[in-house]
Design a protein around this motif. Structure first.
Motif, PDB file in Angstrom:
ATOM      1  N   VAL A  32      47.060  36.366  44.990  1.00 48.27           N
ATOM      2  CA  VAL A  32      45.733  37.461  45.560  1.00 48.27           C
ATOM      3  C   VAL A  32      45.882  38.706  44.902  1.00 48.27           C
ATOM      4  O   VAL A  32      44.927  39.205  44.676  1.00 48.27           O
ATOM      5  CB  VAL A  32      46.125  36.956  47.197  1.00 48.27           C
ATOM      6  CG1 VAL A  32      44.708  38.148  48.307  1.00 48.27           C
ATOM      7  CG2 VAL A  32      45.228  35.729  47.435  1.00 48.27           C
ATOM      8  N   SER A  33      47.418  39.061  45.202  1.00 44.69           N
ATOM      9  CA  SER A  33      47.630  40.514  44.702  1.00 44.69           C
ATOM     10  C   SER A  33      47.260  40.513  43.417  1.00 44.69           C
ATOM     11  O   SER A  33      46.992  41.723  43.178  1.00 44.69           O
ATOM     12  CB  SER A  33      49.436  40.763  45.179  1.00 44.69           C
ATOM     13  OG  SER A  33      49.705  40.454  46.485  1.00 44.69           O
ATOM     14  N   LYS A  34      47.314  39.816  42.392  1.00 40.99           N
ATOM     15  CA  LYS A  34      47.452  39.725  41.218  1.00 40.99           C
ATOM     16  C   LYS A  34      46.026  40.285  41.272  1.00 40.99           C
ATOM     17  O   LYS A  34      45.462  40.311  40.351  1.00 40.99           O
ATOM     18  CB  LYS A  34      48.074  38.225  40.118  1.00 40.99           C
ATOM     19  CG  LYS A  34      49.855  39.144  39.695  1.00 40.99           C
ATOM     20  CD  LYS A  34      49.655  38.051  39.195  1.00 40.99           C
ATOM     21  CE  LYS A  34      51.454  37.381  39.077  1.00 40.99           C
ATOM     22  NZ  LYS A  34      52.422  36.402  38.461  1.00 40.99           N
ATOM     23  N   LEU A  35      45.250  39.577  41.515  1.00 42.16           N
ATOM     24  CA  LEU A  35      43.589  39.321  42.022  1.00 42.16           C
ATOM     25  C   LEU A  35      43.181  40.951  42.146  1.00 42.16           C
ATOM     26  O   LEU A  35      42.383  41.031  41.403  1.00 42.16           O
ATOM     27  CB  LEU A  35      42.905  38.160  42.709  1.00 42.16           C
ATOM     28  CG  LEU A  35      41.474  38.168  42.911  1.00 42.16           C
ATOM     29  CD1 LEU A  35      41.001  37.885  41.339  1.00 42.16           C
ATOM     30  CD2 LEU A  35      41.167  36.946  43.283  1.00 42.16           C
TER      31      LEU A  35
ATOM     32  N   ASP B  87      36.578  48.031  48.536  1.00 45.05           N
ATOM     33  CA  ASP B  87      36.563  49.368  48.525  1.00 45.05           C
ATOM     34  C   ASP B  87      38.140  49.625  47.822  1.00 45.05           C
ATOM     35  O   ASP B  87      38.993  49.261  47.970  1.00 45.05           O
ATOM     36  CB  ASP B  87      36.446  50.295  48.726  1.00 45.05           C
ATOM     37  CG  ASP B  87      34.959  50.298  49.288  1.00 45.05           C
ATOM     38  OD1 ASP B  87      33.721  49.822  48.641  1.00 45.05           O
ATOM     39  OD2 ASP B  87      34.618  50.693  50.670  1.00 45.05           O
ATOM     40  N   GLU B  88      37.840  50.661  46.368  1.00 38.56           N
ATOM     41  CA  GLU B  88      39.308  50.884  45.542  1.00 38.56           C
ATOM     42  C   GLU B  88      39.879  51.592  46.441  1.00 38.56           C
ATOM     43  O   GLU B  88      41.645  51.655  46.257  1.00 38.56           O
ATOM     44  CB  GLU B  88      38.827  51.671  43.974  1.00 38.56           C
ATOM     45  CG  GLU B  88      38.149  50.595  43.237  1.00 38.56           C
ATOM     46  CD  GLU B  88      37.686  51.141  41.795  1.00 38.56           C
ATOM     47  OE1 GLU B  88      38.338  52.103  41.734  1.00 38.56           O
ATOM     48  OE2 GLU B  88      37.014  51.063  41.125  1.00 38.56           O
TER      49      GLU B  88
ATOM     50  N   VAL C 253      41.114  47.085  42.827  1.00 40.29           N
ATOM     51  CA  VAL C 253      41.420  46.958  44.226  1.00 40.29           C
ATOM     52  C   VAL C 253      42.925  47.186  44.246  1.00 40.29           C
ATOM     53  O   VAL C 253      42.921  48.814  45.319  1.00 40.29           O
ATOM     54  CB  VAL C 253      40.865  45.867  44.737  1.00 40.29           C
ATOM     55  CG1 VAL C 253      41.241  46.568  46.315  1.00 40.29           C
ATOM     56  CG2 VAL C 253      40.123  45.818  44.497  1.00 40.29           C
ATOM     57  N   ILE C 254      43.714  47.445  44.188  1.00 42.02           N
ATOM     58  CA  ILE C 254      44.951  47.976  44.245  1.00 42.02           C
ATOM     59  C   ILE C 254      45.539  48.551  42.879  1.00 42.02           C
ATOM     60  O   ILE C 254      45.325  47.618  41.854  1.00 42.02           O
ATOM     61  CB  ILE C 254      45.653  46.880  44.673  1.00 42.02           C
ATOM     62  CG1 ILE C 254      45.959  45.919  44.439  1.00 42.02           C
ATOM     63  CG2 ILE C 254      45.901  46.673  46.505  1.00 42.02           C
ATOM     64  CD1 ILE C 254      47.716  44.759  44.716  1.00 42.02           C
TER      65      ILE C 254
ATOM     66  N   ILE D  87      42.680  46.505  53.910  1.00 41.10           N
ATOM     67  CA  ILE D  87      42.922  45.246  52.394  1.00 41.10           C
ATOM     68  C   ILE D  87      43.335  44.413  53.472  1.00 41.10           C
ATOM     69  O   ILE D  87      42.803  43.659  53.695  1.00 41.10           O
ATOM     70  CB  ILE D  87      42.555  45.613  51.391  1.00 41.10           C
ATOM     71  CG1 ILE D  87      42.863  46.382  51.126  1.00 41.10           C
ATOM     72  CG2 ILE D  87      43.115  44.133  50.578  1.00 41.10           C
ATOM     73  CD1 ILE D  87      42.957  46.805  49.293  1.00 41.10           C
ATOM     74  N   ALA D  88      44.398  43.609  54.128  1.00 42.12           N
ATOM     75  CA  ALA D  88      44.872  43.140  54.809  1.00 42.12           C
ATOM     76  C   ALA D  88      44.478  42.455  55.862  1.00 42.12           C
ATOM     77  O   ALA D  88      43.876  41.309  56.006  1.00 42.12           O
ATOM     78  CB  ALA D  88      46.097  43.337  54.982  1.00 42.12           C
ATOM     79  N   GLN D  89      44.156  43.601  56.810  1.00 38.76           N
ATOM     80  CA  GLN D  89      43.161  43.102  58.139  1.00 38.76           C
ATOM     81  C   GLN D  89      42.166  42.307  57.444  1.00 38.76           C
ATOM     82  O   GLN D  89      41.604  41.848  58.011  1.00 38.76           O
ATOM     83  CB  GLN D  89      43.070  44.527  58.983  1.00 38.76           C
ATOM     84  CG  GLN D  89      44.347  44.584  59.471  1.00 38.76           C
ATOM     85  CD  GLN D  89      44.587  44.506  60.242  1.00 38.76           C
ATOM     86  OE1 GLN D  89      44.156  43.163  61.091  1.00 38.76           O
ATOM     87  NE2 GLN D  89      46.438  43.686  59.792  1.00 38.76           N
TER      88      GLN D  89
END
Length: 86
Positions: free
Chosen positions: A34-37, A71-72, A43-44, A79-81
């Protein structure tokens, strides 16, 4: 006829999704994937750092399957929430 065209446009693309990145989490994806996506979609900035954040906060196992509009400029916590709610 102008008002009709505007209404149709608003229905096709909900206002809440304009300018946001669409991220879809599917069954079996881990927090690293998910982080890589999120990084690939802009986004991150750093997938490894975000994955570490998810693990440290205990969020890594709480991500929910679904499509999210992000959003960026959102914080890591925001994002996590969003990705833990469904």
């Amino acid at each position: 006829t102008e008002a009709t065209t505007e209404a149709a446009t608003e229905e096709e693309v909900p206002q809440t999704t304009i300018g946001k990145k669409s991220i879809t989490i599917t069954s079996g994806m881990d927090s690293e994937t998910v982080s890589k996506l999120l990084e690939r979609e802009g986004v991150i900035k750093d997938a490894a750092a975000y994955d570490s954040f998810l693990i440290q906060k205990g969020y890594a196992t709480k991500l929910e399957v679904g499509t999210y509009y992000l959003d960026e400029g959102m914080s890591d916590e925001e994002i996590a929430q969003i990705m833990m709610k469904k």
